[in-house]
Design a protein around this motif. Structure first.
Motif, short mmCIF file in Angstrom:
data_model
loop_
_atom_site.label_atom_id
_atom_site.label_comp_id
_atom_site.label_asym_id
_atom_site.label_seq_id
_atom_site.Cartn_x
_atom_site.Cartn_y
_atom_site.Cartn_z
N LEU A 1 15.57 80.95 -13.96
CA LEU A 1 16.22 80.07 -14.88
C LEU A 1 16.19 78.82 -13.99
CD1 LEU A 1 19.43 80.77 -16.45
CD2 LEU A 1 17.31 80.49 -17.52
N PHE B 1 12.79 77.21 -15.17
CA PHE B 1 12.21 76.55 -15.70
C PHE B 1 13.41 75.10 -16.16
CE2 PHE B 1 11.40 81.00 -17.32
CZ PHE B 1 10.33 80.71 -18.43
N ARG B 2 14.00 74.64 -15.89
CA ARG B 2 15.09 73.73 -15.11
C ARG B 2 14.10 72.66 -14.49
NH1 ARG B 2 20.16 77.49 -14.20
NH2 ARG B 2 20.95 77.72 -16.49
N ARG B 3 13.63 72.95 -13.53
CA ARG B 3 12.60 72.06 -13.04
C ARG B 3 12.29 71.60 -14.53
NH1 ARG B 3 9.99 75.66 -8.91
NH2 ARG B 3 12.08 77.11 -8.52
N PHE B 4 11.38 71.34 -15.19
CA PHE B 4 10.28 71.42 -16.25
C PHE B 4 11.19 70.59 -17.24
CE2 PHE B 4 7.87 74.99 -13.24
CZ PHE B 4 6.95 73.56 -12.82
N ILE B 5 12.15 71.08 -17.22
CA ILE B 5 12.82 70.86 -19.06
C ILE B 5 14.16 70.65 -19.00
CG2 ILE B 5 13.41 71.98 -21.38
CD1 ILE B 5 12.14 73.95 -20.59
N PRO C 1 17.52 68.34 -19.21
CA PRO C 1 19.13 68.33 -20.52
C PRO C 1 18.76 67.29 -21.39
CG PRO C 1 19.79 68.28 -18.04
CD PRO C 1 18.35 68.02 -17.80
N ASP D 1 21.36 72.00 -21.90
CA ASP D 1 20.06 72.65 -21.31
C ASP D 1 19.59 74.03 -22.38
OD1 ASP D 1 18.27 73.91 -19.17
OD2 ASP D 1 19.85 74.40 -18.35
N SER E 1 17.16 75.67 -21.11
CA SER E 1 16.34 75.81 -20.67
C SER E 1 16.23 77.31 -20.79
CB SER E 1 15.96 75.70 -18.90
OG SER E 1 17.22 75.40 -18.85
N VAL F 1 14.15 78.30 -24.02
CA VAL F 1 12.30 79.03 -23.06
C VAL F 1 12.64 80.21 -21.79
CG1 VAL F 1 10.73 77.63 -22.30
CG2 VAL F 1 12.50 76.28 -23.38
N ALA F 2 13.29 80.08 -21.23
CA ALA F 2 13.67 81.16 -20.15
C ALA F 2 13.52 82.66 -20.90
CB ALA F 2 14.24 81.47 -18.96
#
Length: 90
Positions: free
Chosen positions: A49, A52-56, A58, A64, A66, A69-70
């Motif tokens: 996760l 994905f949190r680096r690019f998306i 909140p 959140d 991400s 998307v994950a």
């Protein structure tokens, strides 16, 4: 043989999706991630996760998306692996 490998891949993808969903649901409960199960799920889910949190970011600073998307990406990768297996093993 081919369908056996496909079945294993689909089962592993399904299990990991359930693990991610359980981890996300634990975020709704106060201090649930501090429990043994929460820590175990965190060790399994956070590396995936985190990508994905680096690019998306909140939405509104709180929501959140991400994990959604994950999960979609995990399904696509799983289907891609199955397609490669079908190509390699006729």
């Amino acid at each position: 043989m081919n369908s056996l490998i496909e079945g294993y891949i689909r089962t592993l993808i399904d299990i990991y999706q359930y693990v991610i969903i359980a981890y996300v649901l634990l975020s709704w409960l106060p201090s649930a991630r501090d429990s043994f199960i929460g820590e175990m799920l965190g060790k399994l889910c956070e590396p995936y996760l985190g990508v994905f949190r680096r690019f998306i970011p909140p939405i509104g600073g709180m929501i959140d998306i991400s994990p959604i998307v994950a999960l979609i990406a995990l399904r696509f990768v799983g289907e891609g692996i199955i397609a490669v297996v079908r190509f390699i093993i006729p």
